[in-house]
Design an enzyme around this catalytic site. Structure first.
Site, short mmCIF file in Angstrom:
data_model
loop_
_atom_site.label_atom_id
_atom_site.label_comp_id
_atom_site.label_asym_id
_atom_site.label_seq_id
_atom_site.Cartn_x
_atom_site.Cartn_y
_atom_site.Cartn_z
N ILE A 1 -1.43 1.61 -15.54
CA ILE A 1 -1.83 2.92 -15.06
C ILE A 1 -2.41 2.83 -13.64
O ILE A 1 -2.70 1.72 -13.15
CB ILE A 1 -2.94 3.55 -15.97
CG1 ILE A 1 -4.10 2.56 -16.10
CG2 ILE A 1 -2.38 3.99 -17.29
CD1 ILE A 1 -5.33 3.05 -16.86
N GLY B 1 -10.86 -1.51 -12.50
CA GLY B 1 -11.60 -2.71 -12.92
C GLY B 1 -11.80 -2.79 -14.42
O GLY B 1 -11.24 -2.00 -15.18
N LYS C 1 0.85 -1.20 0.00
CA LYS C 1 0.00 0.00 0.00
C LYS C 1 0.89 1.25 0.00
O LYS C 1 1.91 1.28 0.68
CB LYS C 1 -0.87 -0.04 1.26
CG LYS C 1 -1.63 1.22 1.58
CD LYS C 1 -2.89 1.33 0.78
CE LYS C 1 -3.53 2.71 0.90
NZ LYS C 1 -4.38 3.06 -0.23
N SER C 2 0.50 2.29 -0.74
CA SER C 2 1.32 3.51 -0.76
C SER C 2 1.44 4.09 0.66
O SER C 2 0.43 4.31 1.34
CB SER C 2 0.69 4.56 -1.66
OG SER C 2 0.76 4.16 -3.01
N CYS D 1 -2.07 8.80 -8.04
CA CYS D 1 -3.37 8.70 -7.36
C CYS D 1 -4.21 9.93 -7.72
O CYS D 1 -3.75 11.06 -7.58
CB CYS D 1 -3.18 8.64 -5.85
SG CYS D 1 -4.75 8.65 -4.97
N ASN E 1 -13.30 4.31 -6.12
CA ASN E 1 -12.85 4.49 -4.74
C ASN E 1 -12.26 5.86 -4.54
O ASN E 1 -11.67 6.45 -5.44
CB ASN E 1 -11.84 3.40 -4.34
CG ASN E 1 -10.40 3.83 -4.56
OD1 ASN E 1 -9.79 4.49 -3.73
ND2 ASN E 1 -9.86 3.47 -5.72
N LYS F 1 4.97 4.98 -11.24
CA LYS F 1 3.59 4.61 -11.57
C LYS F 1 2.85 5.84 -12.08
O LYS F 1 2.65 6.82 -11.37
CB LYS F 1 2.88 4.02 -10.36
CG LYS F 1 1.48 3.51 -10.69
CD LYS F 1 0.89 2.71 -9.57
CE LYS F 1 -0.51 2.24 -9.89
NZ LYS F 1 -1.13 1.59 -8.73
C1 LIG Z 1 -9.32 0.45 -3.08
C2 LIG Z 1 -8.14 0.85 -3.91
C3 LIG Z 1 -7.03 1.41 -3.29
C4 LIG Z 1 -5.91 1.79 -4.05
N1 LIG Z 1 -4.81 2.32 -3.43
C5 LIG Z 1 -3.71 2.62 -4.17
C6 LIG Z 1 -2.52 3.08 -3.54
O1 LIG Z 1 -2.43 3.20 -2.31
N2 LIG Z 1 -1.46 3.38 -4.34
C7 LIG Z 1 -1.48 3.24 -5.71
O2 LIG Z 1 -0.47 3.51 -6.37
N3 LIG Z 1 -2.59 2.76 -6.32
C8 LIG Z 1 -3.69 2.45 -5.59
N4 LIG Z 1 -4.80 1.95 -6.22
C9 LIG Z 1 -4.77 1.76 -7.68
C10 LIG Z 1 -4.40 0.32 -8.07
O3 LIG Z 1 -3.12 -0.01 -7.58
C11 LIG Z 1 -4.45 0.13 -9.58
O4 LIG Z 1 -3.52 0.99 -10.19
C12 LIG Z 1 -5.84 0.42 -10.15
O5 LIG Z 1 -6.84 -0.06 -9.29
C13 LIG Z 1 -6.03 -0.17 -11.55
O6 LIG Z 1 -5.89 -1.57 -11.54
P1 LIG Z 1 -7.14 -2.58 -11.42
O7 LIG Z 1 -8.13 -2.21 -12.47
O8 LIG Z 1 -6.52 -3.94 -11.58
O9 LIG Z 1 -7.72 -2.40 -10.04
C14 LIG Z 1 -5.92 1.59 -5.47
C15 LIG Z 1 -7.04 1.01 -6.08
C16 LIG Z 1 -8.14 0.63 -5.33
C17 LIG Z 1 -9.33 0.01 -6.03
#
Ligand SMILES: Cc1cc2nc3c(=O)[nH]c(=O)nc-3n(C[C@H](O)[C@H](O)[C@H](O)COP(=O)(O)O)c2cc1C
Length: 303
Positions: free
Chosen positions: A190, A216, A45-46, A130, A69, A165
């Site tokens: 991304i 998603g 987690k970041s 973010c 989110n 990122k």
């Molecule tokens: C609930 C949630 C929390 C996230 N927290 C972070 C985070 O702390 N740092 C970060 O770089 N990306 C964060 N992300 C982004 C994900 O790492 C990822 O880049 C994004 O969800 C796209 O991928 P996915 O479609 O597989 O979920 C978060 C995504 C979600 C859904």
């Protein structure tokens, strides 16, 4: 026998699936369970300098084809996370652990990067993307100069691979070029897309923070475009992320140019077994198409 082994900036992965930051990556026990579930690597987690409570509820919403989110980067701060990571290293040794950090300026990034290096993570991921935490993430990643400076100063301070990122920007090629020029060892494309949902009955936004980040299945085409354009522009490896839910999705990202893949929301859609399922689906498609190893098809869509 099909091989899914891959490596990014010297980090060897048994398979290309890496847990994306923010999804079950906050405690030693959840992270170690993610390795048991089949991930080749994990991004934590970041983490920022100080503890942060994040945005008010509601922070999460399921939409038709994705998740929205606005967590707002809640985290315990590096001092307390250090204990969690030390515990993690005592449970899983040798598995690739990438520490994600966020900051509002490059000197804060450097402090966090040095702490992460001392703790012993194998690589760093700079959250330059973010979309819902004012002054952090995308506020830095959308500006090629600030993104480049953050990477440059971190690279000057630590001796380890640094991944940048990036946000799903229209000009992702320019940002990718800037961070490559600054010394980044890989690009992750991304993060979520800035988005909102509105409740027709209450006439209010659903999320406490009003706007959040969309992830998603719905965002896969955007992620694919960003990986495709980044791969065309830079020589460093690109890690694909965004809407990867099946083995088919994963292989499409590899064709676009991804050397490895980060997976987040799929855990919600397919359960904690998601990585094992995706790996099996990738292998089965590769067998059908007589592809022996992943490296044979990385970027093949550009041929
Ligand atoms: C609930 C949630 C929390 C996230 N927290 C972070 C985070 O702390 N740092 C970060 O770089 N990306 C964060 N992300 C982004 C994900 O790492 C990822 O880049 C994004 O969800 C796209 O991928 P996915 O479609 O597989 O979920 C978060 C995504 C979600 C859904």
């Amino acid at each position: 026998m099909v091989s899914l082994k891959t490596s990014v900036a010297g980090i060897e992965l048994e398979n290309p699936l890496i847990l994306a930051s923010g999804i079950l990556g906050q405690t030693a026990s959840t992270i170690s369970n993610m390795f048991k579930a089949g991930f080749g690597g994990v991004v934590t987690k970041s983490i920022g300098k100080d503890p942060r409570s994040g945005h008010p509820n509601p922070t999460m919403l399921e939409l038709d084809t994705g998740l929205l989110n606005a967590m707002g980067l809640p985290n315990q701060g590096i001092d307390s996370f250090e204990n969690e990571l030390k515990e993690l290293f005592s449970i899983v040794s040798g598995k690739p652990i990438i520490g994600s950090i966020f900051a509002s300026n490059s000197s804060e990034f450097v402090d966090l990067a040095e702490r992460m290096e001392d703790i012993g993570v194998h690589a760093l991921e700079l959250n330059l993307s973010c979309p819902h935490a004012k002054g952090y993430g995308a506020a830095i990643g959308h500006d090629t100069e600030t993104a480049g400076t953050s990477v440059l100063e971190v690279k000057n301070a630590v001796d380890m691979p640094v991944f940048a990122k990036l946000p799903p920007a229209d000009n992702i090629s320019e940002i990718a070029q800037a961070v490559e020029g600054a010394g980044a060892d890989a690009i992750v494309a991304i993060n979520t897309l800035k988005a909102m949902a509105i409740n027709l009955e209450t006439r209010k936004p659903f999320l406490g923070n009003k706007v959040g980040g969309y992830s998603g299945p719905a965002i896969k085409p955007v992620g694919l475009r960003c990986v495709y354009e980044s791969y065309q522009t830079v020589d460093i490896p690109v890690i694909g992320c965004g809407g990867i839910t099946t083995g088919r999705d994963a292989l499409e990202y590899v064709l676009a140019g991804a050397t490895a893949l980060e997976i987040g929301s799929s855990i919600y859609y397919r359960g904690k077994d998601a990585p094992r399922k995706i790996v099996e689906e990738m292998k089965s498609i590769m067998e059908q198409q007589e592809i022996d190893k992943l490296s044979d098809i990385i970027g093949a869509v550009h041929d």
